[in-house]
Write a protein that holds these residues in place. Structure first.
Motif, mmCIF file in Angstrom:
data_model
loop_
_atom_site.group_PDB
_atom_site.id
_atom_site.type_symbol
_atom_site.label_atom_id
_atom_site.label_comp_id
_atom_site.label_asym_id
_atom_site.label_seq_id
_atom_site.Cartn_x
_atom_site.Cartn_y
_atom_site.Cartn_z
ATOM 1 N N ARG A 1 -6.423 28.687 42.790
ATOM 2 C CA ARG A 1 -5.439 29.398 43.576
ATOM 3 C C ARG A 1 -4.006 29.859 42.829
ATOM 4 N NH1 ARG A 1 -0.820 26.848 47.069
ATOM 5 N NH2 ARG A 1 -0.142 28.372 48.418
ATOM 6 N N ALA A 2 -3.907 31.299 43.185
ATOM 7 C CA ALA A 2 -3.082 31.901 42.304
ATOM 8 C C ALA A 2 -1.719 32.105 43.394
ATOM 9 C CB ALA A 2 -3.342 33.325 41.615
ATOM 10 N N VAL A 3 -0.538 32.088 43.017
ATOM 11 C CA VAL A 3 0.503 32.570 43.599
ATOM 12 C C VAL A 3 1.475 33.125 42.856
ATOM 13 C CG1 VAL A 3 2.378 31.330 45.070
ATOM 14 C CG2 VAL A 3 -0.002 30.331 45.249
ATOM 15 N N THR A 4 2.030 34.223 43.473
ATOM 16 C CA THR A 4 3.271 34.683 42.783
ATOM 17 C C THR A 4 4.554 34.965 43.855
ATOM 18 O OG1 THR A 4 1.482 36.611 41.651
ATOM 19 C CG2 THR A 4 3.792 37.154 41.918
ATOM 20 N N ILE A 5 5.657 34.328 43.020
ATOM 21 C CA ILE A 5 6.743 34.407 43.983
ATOM 22 C C ILE A 5 7.847 35.325 43.279
ATOM 23 C CG2 ILE A 5 8.745 32.923 44.156
ATOM 24 C CD1 ILE A 5 6.331 32.040 45.708
ATOM 25 N N THR A 6 8.439 36.193 44.010
ATOM 26 C CA THR A 6 9.399 37.051 43.701
ATOM 27 C C THR A 6 10.728 36.196 43.593
ATOM 28 O OG1 THR A 6 8.414 39.071 44.029
ATOM 29 C CG2 THR A 6 10.919 39.079 43.725
ATOM 30 N N PRO A 7 11.385 35.598 42.593
ATOM 31 C CA PRO A 7 12.561 34.687 42.864
ATOM 32 C C PRO A 7 13.554 35.351 43.539
ATOM 33 C CG PRO A 7 12.348 35.533 40.626
ATOM 34 C CD PRO A 7 11.129 36.050 41.190
ATOM 35 N N GLU A 8 14.449 34.368 44.024
ATOM 36 C CA GLU A 8 15.741 34.982 44.769
ATOM 37 C C GLU A 8 16.853 34.051 44.244
ATOM 38 O OE1 GLU A 8 16.395 37.595 46.293
ATOM 39 O OE2 GLU A 8 14.324 38.355 46.712
ATOM 40 N N GLY A 9 18.200 34.477 43.883
ATOM 41 C CA GLY A 9 18.899 33.734 43.555
ATOM 42 C C GLY A 9 20.488 34.519 43.025
ATOM 43 N N PRO A 10 21.392 34.018 43.094
ATOM 44 C CA PRO A 10 22.744 34.474 42.762
ATOM 45 C C PRO A 10 22.954 35.297 41.387
ATOM 46 C CG PRO A 10 22.969 32.148 42.522
ATOM 47 C CD PRO A 10 21.732 32.417 42.903
ATOM 48 N N LEU A 11 21.981 34.741 40.382
ATOM 49 C CA LEU A 11 22.457 35.288 38.896
ATOM 50 C C LEU A 11 21.299 36.032 38.504
ATOM 51 C CD1 LEU A 11 23.952 35.441 36.506
ATOM 52 C CD2 LEU A 11 22.977 33.111 35.633
ATOM 53 N N THR A 12 21.247 37.241 37.955
ATOM 54 C CA THR A 12 20.227 38.033 37.689
ATOM 55 C C THR A 12 20.613 38.334 36.118
ATOM 56 O OG1 THR A 12 19.428 39.228 39.563
ATOM 57 C CG2 THR A 12 18.861 40.239 37.454
ATOM 58 N N VAL A 13 19.608 38.179 35.167
ATOM 59 C CA VAL A 13 20.018 38.562 33.691
ATOM 60 C C VAL A 13 18.897 39.417 32.931
ATOM 61 C CG1 VAL A 13 21.155 36.411 33.430
ATOM 62 C CG2 VAL A 13 18.913 36.464 32.826
ATOM 63 N N ASN A 14 18.939 39.652 31.759
ATOM 64 C CA ASN A 14 18.013 40.455 31.174
ATOM 65 C C ASN A 14 17.685 39.899 29.490
ATOM 66 O OD1 ASN A 14 20.167 41.416 29.808
ATOM 67 N ND2 ASN A 14 19.536 43.322 29.650
ATOM 68 N N ASP A 15 18.152 38.656 29.396
ATOM 69 C CA ASP A 15 18.214 38.081 28.190
ATOM 70 C C ASP A 15 17.921 36.583 28.358
ATOM 71 O OD1 ASP A 15 19.140 36.531 25.864
ATOM 72 O OD2 ASP A 15 19.503 38.421 24.988
ATOM 73 N N PRO A 16 16.920 36.022 27.667
ATOM 74 C CA PRO A 16 16.491 34.704 28.039
ATOM 75 C C PRO A 16 17.443 33.355 27.486
ATOM 76 C CG PRO A 16 15.163 35.525 26.049
ATOM 77 C CD PRO A 16 15.618 36.652 26.796
ATOM 78 N N HIS A 17 18.293 33.885 26.322
ATOM 79 C CA HIS A 17 19.353 33.128 26.143
ATOM 80 C C HIS A 17 20.085 32.936 27.081
ATOM 81 C CE1 HIS A 17 17.697 34.587 22.013
ATOM 82 N NE2 HIS A 17 17.601 33.265 21.703
ATOM 83 N N VAL A 18 20.482 33.899 27.774
ATOM 84 C CA VAL A 18 21.610 33.805 28.837
ATOM 85 C C VAL A 18 21.077 32.994 29.950
ATOM 86 C CG1 VAL A 18 22.985 35.066 30.458
ATOM 87 C CG2 VAL A 18 22.615 35.946 28.222
ATOM 88 N N ALA A 19 19.779 33.296 30.332
ATOM 89 C CA ALA A 19 19.014 32.489 31.403
ATOM 90 C C ALA A 19 19.013 30.855 30.916
ATOM 91 C CB ALA A 19 17.511 32.758 31.475
ATOM 92 N N MET A 20 18.774 30.577 29.461
ATOM 93 C CA MET A 20 18.835 29.176 29.256
ATOM 94 C C MET A 20 20.123 28.573 29.630
ATOM 95 S SD MET A 20 17.425 26.839 27.617
ATOM 96 C CE MET A 20 15.979 27.237 26.427
ATOM 97 N N ARG A 21 21.225 29.231 29.143
ATOM 98 C CA ARG A 21 22.612 28.821 29.245
ATOM 99 C C ARG A 21 22.807 28.569 30.641
ATOM 100 N NH1 ARG A 21 25.228 25.885 26.522
ATOM 101 N NH2 ARG A 21 25.233 24.758 28.568
ATOM 102 N N ALA A 22 22.201 29.426 31.671
ATOM 103 C CA ALA A 22 22.704 29.565 33.019
ATOM 104 C C ALA A 22 21.943 28.234 33.759
ATOM 105 C CB ALA A 22 22.437 30.691 33.870
ATOM 106 N N GLY A 23 20.589 28.078 33.035
ATOM 107 C CA GLY A 23 19.974 26.947 33.563
ATOM 108 C C GLY A 23 20.448 25.531 33.016
ATOM 109 N N LEU A 24 21.053 25.501 31.988
ATOM 110 C CA LEU A 24 21.612 24.248 31.571
ATOM 111 C C LEU A 24 22.951 23.814 32.238
ATOM 112 C CD1 LEU A 24 21.312 24.644 27.815
ATOM 113 C CD2 LEU A 24 20.187 22.782 28.979
ATOM 114 N N ASP A 25 23.560 24.877 32.807
ATOM 115 C CA ASP A 25 24.734 25.024 33.670
ATOM 116 C C ASP A 25 24.617 24.392 35.011
ATOM 117 O OD1 ASP A 25 26.371 25.325 31.100
ATOM 118 O OD2 ASP A 25 26.699 27.353 31.852
ATOM 119 N N GLY A 26 23.359 24.767 35.384
ATOM 120 C CA GLY A 26 22.965 24.352 36.871
ATOM 121 C C GLY A 26 23.182 25.058 37.901
ATOM 122 N N VAL A 27 23.000 26.542 37.386
ATOM 123 C CA VAL A 27 23.201 27.562 38.239
ATOM 124 C C VAL A 27 22.013 27.566 39.239
ATOM 125 C CG1 VAL A 27 23.389 30.038 38.335
ATOM 126 C CG2 VAL A 27 24.567 29.012 36.762
#
Length: 300
Positions: free
Chosen positions: A212-238
């Motif tokens: 079974r394959a599932v594709t999700i278009t994520p929704e949320g308050p923060l959009t980035v274009n760099d994985p390092h920024v995404a990592m920081r936001a994840g660690l911060d609990g965004v």
């Protein structure tokens, strides 16, 4: 042809292909002002405007487009002729330019840079980070890096490293506040840290389990274009973040991020290094390809 004239024509072709003085200057290793002066001298000597210039864009005029169409094959032939002579050297020379997304650069290409350059001291290596789907020929790259399904049919592709996996992760405090998703569909009720590609689209989150394959278009308050920024936001609990497993390992080991939906995160094929099948290969790039092939892990 005088060498100065050839250099001016090469500069014009670089600007016309890149549609940007800044990008062309970066490719050629010169300043924007020097490139602008070169173009001004060329247009004055030829007595015709070759480029339309505005504050936001650069494009060839009709005369410039016709010149570029006749000029580019000739410049390619000159480069090929020069490189044929390089093949008679004891050591390869030249520059290898690679376009790749940040994760592929950081975990696949960057570790190859030191040993490759040490073994080939007359070769220069340019590793350019770019998640956009650029025309590598038009922008002067020898090769690019993408997943296999993103490659055009006229490209030759070679695996770059082994398989990889994207994980969905959350900080412990976020999971405590918002709960842990049990199914991919549960993500629609979570804050997700989204990644936007240069073309404007949002990176979809793809999952698979038991056929079974599932594709999700994520929704949320923060959009980035760099994985390092995404990592920081994840660690911060965004919110929840989706990252290559290699990025996440240190944060998982330290307890800063916790994987969720692991059984839904499939193993993906490797990155692929791709290059045009019809283009003459330089001695420097041919040497780089051989180095990549020897550096690939062997199956056990």
């Amino acid at each position: 042809m005088k060498s100065r004239n050839l250099a001016e024509l090469e500069a014009f072709a670089a600007i016309a292909r890149a549609r940007s003085f800044r990008k062309a200057a970066e490719q050629r290793g010169v300043s924007v002002s020097a490139l602008s002066l070169t173009m001004r001298n060329l247009e004055e000597r030829m007595g015709v405007r070759l480029l339309h210039r505005t504050t936001r864009s650069v494009s060839p005029t009709e005369a410039g487009q016709r010149l570029l169409e006749r000029l580019q094959p000739a410049l390619d032939d000159i480069a090929t002729a020069v490189d044929m002579v390089n093949d008679f050297r004891d050591r390869p020379t030249g520059t290898v330019r690679i376009n790749a997304p940040i994760p592929a650069l950081e975990f696949r290409l960057a570790p190859l840079a030191q040993p490759f350059l040490a073994a080939n001291p007359d070769v220069s290596l340019e590793l350019i980070s770019d998640a956009a789907r650029v025309d590598i020929v038009e922008h002067g790259f020898d090769a690019g890096v993408r997943f296999g399904e993103d490659l055009a049919r006229d490209m030759v592709a070679v695996p770059l490293g082994g398989p990889l996996r994207y994980l969905v992760l959350g900080a412990p405090d976020y999971l405590l506040r918002c709960g842990t998703p049990g199914q991919p569909e549960d993500l629609l009720r979570h804050a997700c840290i989204r990644h936007r590609f240069p073309g404007g689209s949002i990176f979809p989150w793809e999952f698979a389990r038991d056929g079974r394959a599932v594709t999700i278009t994520p929704e949320g308050p923060l959009t980035v274009n760099d994985p390092h920024v995404a990592m920081r936001a994840g660690l911060d609990g965004v919110g929840l973040v989706r990252l290559p497993e290699e990025y996440a390992r240190p944060a998982i080991a330290s307890g800063g991020l916790v994987p969720v939906l692991e059984e839904w995160c499939p193993i993906l094929p490797s990155w692929f290094l791709y290059y045009p099948s019809r283009r003459q290969m330089s001695s420097a790039f041919r040497t780089f390809l051989g180095f990549v092939a020897r550096s690939r892990p062997t199956a056990r």
